[in-house]
Structure formats: structure tokens, C-alpha cells
Write a protein that holds these residues in place. Structure first.
Motif, PDB file in Angstrom:
ATOM      1  N   TRP A  43       0.839  -1.194   0.000  1.00  0.00           N
ATOM      2  CA  TRP A  43       0.000   0.000   0.000  1.00  0.00           C
ATOM      3  C   TRP A  43       0.874   1.243   0.000  1.00  0.00           C
ATOM      4  N   ALA A  46      -2.343   3.513  -2.941  1.00  0.00           N
ATOM      5  CA  ALA A  46      -2.983   2.607  -3.898  1.00  0.00           C
ATOM      6  C   ALA A  46      -2.568   1.197  -3.496  1.00  0.00           C
ATOM      7  N   HIS A  48      -1.089  -2.438  -4.526  1.00  0.00           N
ATOM      8  CA  HIS A  48      -0.216  -3.038  -5.535  1.00  0.00           C
ATOM      9  C   HIS A  48      -0.110  -4.532  -5.255  1.00  0.00           C
ATOM     10  N   GLY A  85     -12.640   0.393  -6.103  1.00  0.00           N
ATOM     11  CA  GLY A  85     -11.788   1.222  -6.942  1.00  0.00           C
ATOM     12  C   GLY A  85     -11.683   0.642  -8.337  1.00  0.00           C
ATOM     13  N   ARG A 128      -2.612  -2.805 -10.061  1.00  0.00           N
ATOM     14  CA  ARG A 128      -2.681  -1.583  -9.256  1.00  0.00           C
ATOM     15  C   ARG A 128      -4.141  -1.187  -9.107  1.00  0.00           C
ATOM     16  N   GLU A 130      -6.547   1.722  -7.750  1.00  0.00           N
ATOM     17  CA  GLU A 130      -6.705   3.105  -7.296  1.00  0.00           C
ATOM     18  C   GLU A 130      -8.035   3.172  -6.545  1.00  0.00           C
ATOM     19  N   GLU A 132     -11.388   4.390  -4.806  1.00  0.00           N
ATOM     20  CA  GLU A 132     -12.353   5.485  -4.931  1.00  0.00           C
ATOM     21  C   GLU A 132     -13.092   5.698  -3.623  1.00  0.00           C
TER      22      GLU A 132
END
Length: 156
Positions: A43, A46, A48, A85, A128, A130, A132
């Protein structure tokens, strides 16, 4: 990003950066069926993850990049972070992320699993996510910790 729950962003970041439990990722198959996969993660604001290029989840994320995820403790008192996300996948040609995850979860690459995963002919993918939305929960105040079997019985 929308953040809810009892933890502020710094506590969420701390929990996710320190957690060495797999993240559970929910996604959809191309047939629109739900799918869940557990992966090691890092982390940095984001998520990973690394996985083999031939893993089903890579194809699923190519068809629909929307995901849900959860990182939570397995023993009381329960706490964790869940969210949703968008995921992207890229080749991890030098397996840099995978090596980092092997260090994080296994303490190094000098083991049988690492040798198998780091084979030169194995293609690796960086997933990855991202976020939200993130939501934390922490039942520490209302749930006792699981007793440590190494602790002596207080009744004795």
C-alpha cells in the motif's frame, strides 16, 4: 476519494502499510459472475499486487476494471479496511513488485516458493488498484482479544 469509518486517513494508511495478510479482491468475470481472489499486496495510497500473467483475474480485470477489496484481521478484535476502486494491470517484466512482496510476506527470496515464482520463463503482472472509496472498522472497544494460548491460565 471518499473515506468513512472510525479511522482517519493516516490510521488507514498505517494499517494497510503494516498489514501482512492477503487482500481479498472482488471483481466480475466476462460472463458477469462475481469472482473473489486473495493476493499479497503493498500500500502506498494505492493497492499493488502481483500475479501470474496467465491468472484468470488478469483477464477478468481487462474485461471490467471495477473492483471491491478488503483487508481485515482474522482474529478478534476484528478491524480492517474495505473499499472499491479501479484496477489496472501492467507487465512486471523484472518481477520487482513480486520480489518486494516475497520480502514483505516471507522475509526473503531464499525459499522454494520464491524459486518457483521467480522462474525466468514465468510472466508476472502488476495489479494496481486506485481506491475510490475506503471504509474502516475497528471492534477493539467492544470485542475482547483472542486469548494467546502461550499465556498462562489466569484461573490457576
Amino acid at each position: 476519494m471518499n473515506l468513512t469509518g472510525p479511522w482517519d486517513r493516516s490510521r488507514v494508511d498505517e494499517f494497510l502499510a503494516d498489514a501482512t495478510i492477503p487482500i481479498r479482491i472482488g471483481c466480475r468475470t466476462p460472463a458477469d459472475d462475481p469472482w473473489m481472489v486473495s493476493l499479497w499486496f503493498q500500500w502506498d495510497g494505492a493497492v499493488h499486487c502481483a500475479t501470474g500473467a496467465d491468472a484468470d483475474v488478469v483477464d477478468f480485470l481487462a474485461a471490467d476494471h471495477r473492483v471491491s477489496f478488503e483487508v481485515s484481521t482474522n482474529d478478534p478484535p476484528y478491524m480492517g479496511v474495505r473499499g472499491r476502486g479501479r484496477a489496472t494491470t501492467t507487465a512486471d517484466e523484472d518481477k520487482r513488485l513480486l520480489r518486494s512482496l516475497l520480502e514483505r510476506y516471507l522475509g526473503g527470496t531464499d525459499n522454494e516458493l520464491s524459486e518457483r515464482l521467480l522462474r525466468p520463463d514465468r510472466e508476472e503482472v502488476h495489479v494496481r488498484i486506485e481506491p475510490e472509496r475506503l471504509h474502516s472498522w475497528d471492534f477493539t472497544g467492544r470485542m475482547p482479544a483472542k486469548p494467546d494460548p502461550a499465556d498462562p491460565d489466569p484461573a490457576e
